[in-house]
Design an enzyme around this catalytic site. Sequence first.
Site, PDB file in Angstrom:
ATOM      1  N   THR A   1       9.913  -8.232  13.637  1.00  0.00           N
ATOM      2  CA  THR A   1       9.452  -7.339  12.584  1.00  0.00           C
ATOM      3  C   THR A   1       8.693  -6.166  13.188  1.00  0.00           C
ATOM      4  OG1 THR A   1       7.327  -8.466  12.357  1.00  0.00           O
ATOM      5  CG2 THR A   1       9.156  -9.296  11.010  1.00  0.00           C
TER       6      THR A   1
ATOM      7  N   VAL B   1       1.511  -0.808  -6.431  1.00  0.00           N
ATOM      8  CA  VAL B   1       0.789  -0.276  -5.274  1.00  0.00           C
ATOM      9  C   VAL B   1      -0.656  -0.773  -5.303  1.00  0.00           C
ATOM     10  CG1 VAL B   1       0.039   1.797  -4.054  1.00  0.00           C
ATOM     11  CG2 VAL B   1       2.263   1.760  -5.213  1.00  0.00           C
TER      12      VAL B   1
ATOM     13  N   ARG C   1       0.808  -1.222   0.000  1.00  0.00           N
ATOM     14  CA  ARG C   1       0.000   0.000   0.000  1.00  0.00           C
ATOM     15  C   ARG C   1       0.838   1.268   0.000  1.00  0.00           C
ATOM     16  NH1 ARG C   1      -3.759  -0.994   5.136  1.00  0.00           N
ATOM     17  NH2 ARG C   1      -1.698  -1.466   5.958  1.00  0.00           N
TER      18      ARG C   1
ATOM     19  N   LYS D   1      -5.790 -17.058   9.844  1.00  0.00           N
ATOM     20  CA  LYS D   1      -4.601 -17.811   9.458  1.00  0.00           C
ATOM     21  C   LYS D   1      -4.901 -19.303   9.335  1.00  0.00           C
ATOM     22  CE  LYS D   1      -1.524 -14.489   9.105  1.00  0.00           C
ATOM     23  NZ  LYS D   1      -0.895 -14.172   7.814  1.00  0.00           N
TER      24      LYS D   1
ATOM     25  N   TYR E   1      -7.509 -13.141  14.307  1.00  0.00           N
ATOM     26  CA  TYR E   1      -6.277 -13.342  13.535  1.00  0.00           C
ATOM     27  C   TYR E   1      -6.001 -14.826  13.341  1.00  0.00           C
ATOM     28  CZ  TYR E   1      -1.232 -13.196  12.510  1.00  0.00           C
ATOM     29  OH  TYR E   1       0.017 -13.362  11.953  1.00  0.00           O
TER      30      TYR E   1
END
Length: 253
Positions: A186, A58, A39, A155, A151
């Site tokens: 991260t 993008v 993005r 997944k 979440y």
Amino acid sequence: MSGLPHSTHALVTGGGRGIGRAIAAALVGAGATVTVLGRNAATLEEAISVRAAHFAAVADVSNEAALKAAIAEAHARQPIDILIANAGSAESAPFSKSDSALFARMMDVNFMGVVHAVRAVLPGMKDRPYGRIVAIASTAGLKGYAYVSAYAAAKHAVIGLVRSLALEMAGSNVTVNAVCPGFTDTDLVAGSIENIMKKTGRSREQAVAELAKHNPQGRLIAPQEVADAVLWLCGEGASAITGQAVAVAGGEI
């Protein structure tokens, strides 16, 4: 480990930072032409500037039309042989406070983002002599964790998709796999660390330890370790590996 075929084009969603950038850089190092999609144009251009990718696209993976157009443009430049469906987002909340909007957000990015990307690349990939689809899932796709039910559900859905699609593609040259990192060093996990600090008053070191305790090796996973697993799955020598969910988690799974 067998390398990549000559003149391979790889597309990495969420390729501007974190695990995605590490994967993109590993693929560049293995000789692939790499397009990173995300993005934030500036982040993608930075990846190109440090030679972690060659081209940028993008788009938001949850926007099917925009994603399809961006992938079509990349495919027109060079047919796509490898898709790394890495883009994702994580939000935490107790189930009692996880409303329908939260579940929708997690499914839109983490699951439907994979679906949209696969739909866009598969028609052009399945008739080619070589194809690799790797979804970056999570250990949350293989087990439960408290406070991330939405979440984890998304997944888990990714793993189901991978296993089913691999069977459909078994008569072709396309393999479909998932890589499931544990808590990785991260920006995404940095947000979880900040959240733990804010809610519990713990120090940064204590918050990191709270996440690292899930890993029997007692540490966070390095993005490069995830990239190495992905690179192996993309190699010609992994042609018999399909429908698998490979945990990169220090023995947690």
